[in-house]
Design an enzyme around this catalytic site. Sequence first.
Site, PDB file in Angstrom:
ATOM      1  N   ASP A  44      77.424  32.296  11.559  1.00  0.00           N
ATOM      2  CA  ASP A  44      77.064  32.743  10.142  1.00  0.00           C
ATOM      3  C   ASP A  44      76.776  31.303   9.502  1.00  0.00           C
ATOM      4  OD1 ASP A  44      77.712  33.830   7.156  1.00  0.00           O
ATOM      5  OD2 ASP A  44      78.544  35.158   8.761  1.00  0.00           O
ATOM      6  N   HIS A  86      80.202  32.435   2.710  1.00  0.00           N
ATOM      7  CA  HIS A  86      80.114  33.624   3.558  1.00  0.00           C
ATOM      8  C   HIS A  86      80.691  33.647   4.824  1.00  0.00           C
ATOM      9  CE1 HIS A  86      77.871  36.998   5.517  1.00  0.00           C
ATOM     10  NE2 HIS A  86      77.857  37.549   4.493  1.00  0.00           N
ATOM     11  N   SER A 131      77.865  43.129   5.956  1.00  0.00           N
ATOM     12  CA  SER A 131      78.433  41.959   6.238  1.00  0.00           C
ATOM     13  C   SER A 131      79.962  42.079   6.481  1.00  0.00           C
ATOM     14  CB  SER A 131      78.206  40.844   5.603  1.00  0.00           C
ATOM     15  OG  SER A 131      77.091  40.232   5.698  1.00  0.00           O
TER      16      SER A 131
END
Length: 368
Positions: free
Chosen positions: A21, A55, A217
Amino acid sequence: MKADDMWKVSTGKGVKVAVIDTGVNPDTPSLKGQVLVGEVPQAVGYKATEDYDGHGTSMAELIAGTGAQGSLKGLAPGAKIVPYRIGMKDMKDESEKGKAPPLPDVIRQIADSDVKIINMSFGEYIERPDVLAAIKYAQSKGKLMIAGTGNDAEGQNSIGFPAAYPYVVGVAASDEKGTVGKFSEYGNYVDLASPGLKVPTWCDNTFRSYCTGQGTSQATAIASASAALIWSAHPDWTANQVLASLIETAGRDWAKDDPSTYLGYGLIRPRKVLEDSNFNPGAAGTDPLAKENARGVTGVAANNSPSPSASTSSQPPKDTSGGQTSAAGSSSDSSDDNTTMWVALGAAAAVLVIGGGAFAVVRSRRGA
């Protein structure tokens, strides 16, 4: 999901999940002691613990967060995270892109480790032979790879990679009732659905507060955590068996051999596996997605993958809920999670979508 009941059987202990990520911050209250920084190979570990966006850290917490000090508690708090950071086009420092390890190299390094699950909460719209080769290598090493289908269903809804690669489980976003997110991309590469609406994530990389977001996600992270719970309870199972158990117990109101275009084989329910100590996951070597993996989602043999221009997709889904939709909350207390980022992979760039939107009930099945 009745997490409290599941945690009486399994917390994911003993299972390592690689999170590819934007990087993972190991120092948030939720992740202290949960991130195995020392297990990241130096060759592909550039700034793996420096999350420039927030994230990757959010995905790690959804998987294995402990909930310490009022923080986010993940679905598999006993699991451990191995972090990886790949290059993004929107990085302010241009030099960062070149220093970040290529995705194929990251996947191959993970394949050679004792990590069991690879979480890929990102996507691109171009098929890459080097990534496909790395995916196949990881599959040969017994890894379970899980990726989001993408969040542009209301736009181009292009076929999404890595979710569309053979041996990668494509995850759509839905609520607990099997209501698919209107943003959630769809097609033959959707294998399962997972909760992905109104999910808490970090608002940004300051790690000061959580926002309510939605997207594939988050659904991917929760699917990875679900697999970790099952694999921890059944450490002798193979990736095929863990996936088979998720498919067998998925919530659906259609025939199992007729997967939905939008929800695949249904909404994951790991509790249904954990509550049955005698659950039969099938043969260790039997691939539950054998047909898809052999032919590919576009109907072309996996060994002769189509070029990006040959990829096809169906039309965006219609709102079959009678017009009833629900958008994300106000900006003061929630986030649309609607940021579009670019992954720099070699000469060309690819979209990493971590977006969001409204949702509608759609359960159309795939065509023959």
